[in-house]
Write an enzyme that holds these catalytic residues in place. Structure first.
Site, PDB file in Angstrom:
ATOM      1  N   ALA A 250       0.781  -1.242   0.000  1.00  9.91           N
ATOM      2  CA  ALA A 250       0.000   0.000   0.000  1.00  9.91           C
ATOM      3  C   ALA A 250       0.808   1.286   0.000  1.00  9.91           C
ATOM      4  O   ALA A 250       0.320   2.317  -0.449  1.00  9.91           O
ATOM      5  CB  ALA A 250      -0.930   0.005   1.206  1.00  9.91           C
ATOM      6  N   ALA A 251       2.026   1.255   0.540  1.00  9.63           N
ATOM      7  CA  ALA A 251       2.751   2.521   0.735  1.00  9.63           C
ATOM      8  C   ALA A 251       3.237   3.095  -0.595  1.00  9.63           C
ATOM      9  O   ALA A 251       3.611   2.329  -1.484  1.00  9.63           O
ATOM     10  CB  ALA A 251       3.947   2.284   1.659  1.00  9.63           C
ATOM     11  N   GLY A 253       0.503   4.925  -0.249  1.00 14.31           N
ATOM     12  CA  GLY A 253      -0.921   5.028   0.044  1.00 14.31           C
ATOM     13  C   GLY A 253      -1.748   5.795  -0.961  1.00 14.31           C
ATOM     14  O   GLY A 253      -2.917   6.082  -0.708  1.00 14.31           O
ATOM     15  N   ASP A 272       2.033  -2.988   4.234  1.00 16.06           N
ATOM     16  CA  ASP A 272       3.292  -2.765   3.536  1.00 16.06           C
ATOM     17  C   ASP A 272       4.389  -3.392   4.370  1.00 16.06           C
ATOM     18  O   ASP A 272       4.326  -3.398   5.594  1.00 16.06           O
ATOM     19  CB  ASP A 272       3.594  -1.284   3.282  1.00 16.06           C
ATOM     20  N   ASP A 300       4.790  -8.655   5.775  1.00 16.06           N
ATOM     21  CA  ASP A 300       5.090  -9.223   4.469  1.00 16.06           C
ATOM     22  C   ASP A 300       3.791  -9.862   3.977  1.00 16.06           C
ATOM     23  O   ASP A 300       3.326 -10.853   4.545  1.00 16.06           O
ATOM     24  CB  ASP A 300       6.204 -10.270   4.618  1.00 16.06           C
ATOM     25  N   ASP A 319      -0.524  -4.127  -5.976  1.00 17.38           N
ATOM     26  CA  ASP A 319       0.254  -3.112  -6.725  1.00 17.38           C
ATOM     27  C   ASP A 319       1.710  -3.488  -6.445  1.00 17.38           C
ATOM     28  O   ASP A 319       2.336  -2.975  -5.526  1.00 17.38           O
ATOM     29  CB  ASP A 319      -0.102  -1.726  -6.172  1.00 17.38           C
ATOM     30  N   CYS A 372       4.138  -0.800 -12.339  1.00  9.44           N
ATOM     31  CA  CYS A 372       4.580   0.329 -13.169  1.00  9.44           C
ATOM     32  C   CYS A 372       5.777  -0.141 -13.997  1.00  9.44           C
ATOM     33  O   CYS A 372       6.732   0.600 -14.187  1.00  9.44           O
ATOM     34  CB  CYS A 372       4.884   1.569 -12.345  1.00  9.44           C
TER      35      CYS A 372
END
Ligand SMILES: C[S@@+](CC[C@H](N)C(=O)[O-])C[C@H]1O[C@@H](n2cnc3c(N)ncnc32)[C@H](O)[C@@H]1O
Length: 432
Positions: A250-251, A253, A272, A300, A319, A372
Site C-alpha cells: 500500500a505505501a 498510500g 506494507d 510481508d 500493486d 509500473c
C-alpha cells in the site's frame, strides 16, 4: 533566494550521491531540500538533478572530449558540479552568465577553490560550443535496452524518448469536496493552468509541475498528486460498495486513499512490508480526512499467517514491487540502480505474492494485479504463468482506455495518453 551558489552545491552533492554512491534520488532530495528555506532554491535543485539524471552519459561524453585525462574518483563531486553546470545551460537554458558564475562559486562552497578555474573554463566552453547531442539514451543499461527492444520492437524508440522527458503533473480532484470545474477555477485563481482529462472525471493535467504547497486545498485533501495510470487502478478494480478490500502493497498510500475517497464504506486492510513507509499511508489518509474502517499493518503480504485473520476479501489490490521501468521519466535514477539480477528476484517476489494472496480472496472476488513496469516478464508472462497454475482464476477484460492488450491484461507504455507506463490484469476467482 540565496546567492545561487548554495543550490548548485546542494545539487552537486545529490547528483554525486546518486551517480557514484548508489543512492536513490528521492531519498537524497528528501534529505537535502529541507536545508534550503527558499522554495525557488528547492525547485532549482530539483530541476538540475532531474535534468542531469535524464542524460548523464551525454555530459560524461562532453567531459571526456574536453578534458585530456579522466577526472580521478576523488573528484566525483566536482564532476557532478560540472554536470549540474551543463544542465543549467542545456536543457534548462538558464541565463548563462549568472548560471556559470553561481556554479563557479559553488565549487568554492564545496571546498574546491583550487578547481574553480577549471569549472569556469569548462562551462564557458560548453556555453560557446554547445554540448554535443550524442546518444541521449546511452545511460540505459544494455541489458534493459535489449529487453525493451525484444518486448516492444515497434515502440522501443518511443519508450526511450518518452522516458527522457519531463512528465506532466497529474492531479486527482477529490469529488467529495468539489466538482472538478470548481477546482479548475480555484487553480486558475492561483494562476495555475490545468487541462481537463475528458474521459476521466477526477483527472487534471498540469503541463508544468508546481510545488504541492501551491495547490489550493492540498493540505486539506481537496486534491492529490497522482499519475493518470495510477488513478485508473480504482476503476480497474471497482470493488463493490462496502466491500472488504485488501491493499497488499500500500505505501505510500496513493491508491488506498483513492479507493476510500471513492467509497468511504470500504472496509480496508492496507499492508506494507516497510513499517516506515506505512507512516506515509497514515499521513495520506489523514490528509484526505478518511474516517473509514481501515486496518494498517506492517507485514510481508506473502506471509499470510502473520497478518490474515482467515476472513476472505471481496477484492484484492496487488500493486506489486517491480522494476519501475514504466516511470523512468519520474525516477530517472532507476537506470543507475537497476541490475539484471534484480529483475529475477522481483519476478519471483511477484509470483510469490500472487500465490500467497489468492487464497485470501473470496470466491467470486477480484484481484487486480498492477505494476509500473513495461517488461513482459513482470506483466503478461507473470500473469500467464499464474493463470496456468491457478485453475480457479479467470482473467476479465479491462477498459480499452487502459492501454493495449498484453496477454490477459492491458499495458500502457510511458507517455501514452501523457501517463506513466503501467500494467493491469483483472483476475476473478471462480464462484464456488
Ligand atoms: C509499487 S509500490 C506501491 C505503491 C502504492 N500502492 C501506492 O499507490 O501508493 C510497492 C510497495 O510494495 C511494498 N512491498 C514490497 N514487497 C512487499 C511484501 N512482500 N509485502 C508487502 N509490501 C511489500 C514496498 O515497500 C512498496 O511500498
Amino acid at each position: 533566494m540565496s546567492s545561487g551558489a548554495t543550490p548548485r552545491a546542494v545539487a552537486a552533492r545529490v547528483i554525486d550521491a546518486v551517480l557514484n554512491r548508489g543512492r536513490s534520488l528521492k531519498a537524497e532530495l528528501a534529505q537535502a531540500l529541507p536545508s534550503l528555506p527558499d522554495p525557488r532554491d528547492r525547485a532549482l535543485v530539483e530541476a538540475i538533478c532531474f535534468a542531469v539524471l535524464r542524460q548523464p552519459a551525454r555530459y560524461e561524453a562532453a567531459l571526456s572530449a574536453w578534458v585530456p585525462r579522466p577526472l580521478p574518483r576523488r573528484d566525483s563531486e566536482l564532476k557532478a558540479l560540472l554536470f549540474a553546470g551543463f544542465a543549467q545551460l542545456d536543457p534548462l537554458a538558464l541565463p548563462a552568465h549568472a548560471a556559470v558564475a553561481a556554479t563557479v562559486e559553488a565549487a568554492r562552497a564545496l571546498g574546491r577553490k583550487h578547481q574553480a578555474g577549471l569549472v569556469n573554463a569548462l562551462l564557458r566552453r560548453a556555453q560557446r560550443e554547445g554540448i554535443p547531442a550524442g546518444d541521449a539514451h546511452a545511460h540505459w543499461p544494455r541489458w534493459l535496452r535489449d529487453r525493451i527492444a525484444a518486448d516492444w520492437p515497434q515502440d522501443e524508440r518511443a519508450v526511450l524518448d518518452a522516458s527522457a522527458i519531463e512528465p506532466p503533473m497529474w492531479l486527482r480532484v477529490n469529488l467529495r469536496r468539489q466538482t472538478r470545474e470548481a477546482y479548475v477555477a480555484r487553480l486558475s485563481e492561483a494562476g495555475i493552468v490545468a487541462h481537463v482529462e475528458a474521459e476521466w472525471p477526477e483527472a487534471l493535467r498540469l503541463d508544468e509541475a508546481v510545488p504541492v504547497a501551491a495547490l489550493p486545498g492540498f493540505a486539506d485533501g481537496d486534491v492529490s498528486v497522482q499519475d493518470l495510470s495510477a488513478q485508473q487502478v480504482v476503476q480497474a478494480l471497482s470493488p463493490p460498495h462496502g466491500a472488504r478490500v485488501l491493499d497488499a502493497c500500500a505505501a505510500p498510500g496513493g491508491k488506498t486513499a483513492h479507493l476510500l475517497e471513492h467509497d468511504p464504506s470500504l472496509r480496508m486492510t492496507a499492508l506494507d512490508v516497510e513499517a516506515s513507509r506505512l507512516e506515509r499511508v497514515r499521513a495520506n489518509l489523514r490528509r484526505i480526512g478518511v474516517v473509514a474502517d481501515v486496518t494498517l499493518e506492517a507485514a510481508d503480504a506473502a506471509d499470510t499467517r502473520t497478518w490474515w485473520d482467515g476472513v476472505a476479501f471481496d477484492a484484492v489490490l496487488l500493486d506489486a514491487p517491480c522494476s519501475a521501468t514504466g516511470i523512468v521519466r519520474r525516477q530517472p535514477d532507476v537506470l543507475q540502480h537497476r541490475r539484471a539480477s534484480d529483475l529475477d528476484s522481483l519476478i519471483a517476489t511477484q509470483a510469490q505474492l500472487l500465490d500467497a494472496l489468492w487464497p485470501t480472496l473470496a470466491p467470486g472476488g477480484v484481484l487486480l494485479y498492477a505494476t509500473c513496469s513495461i517488461l513482459r516478464a513482470e506483466n503478461e508472462a507473470q500473469i500467464a504463468a499464474f493463470l496456468t497454475r491457478t485453475p480457479d482464476a479467470v482473467a476479465e477484460p479491462l477498459d480499452e482506455r487502459l492501454g493495449r492488450i498484453a496477454g490477459a491484461g492491458r499495458q500502457r507504455l510511458p507517455g501514452e495518453q501523457g501517463a506513466d507506463g503501467f500494467y493491469y490484469a483483472r483476475l476473478r476467482k471462480r464462484p464456488l
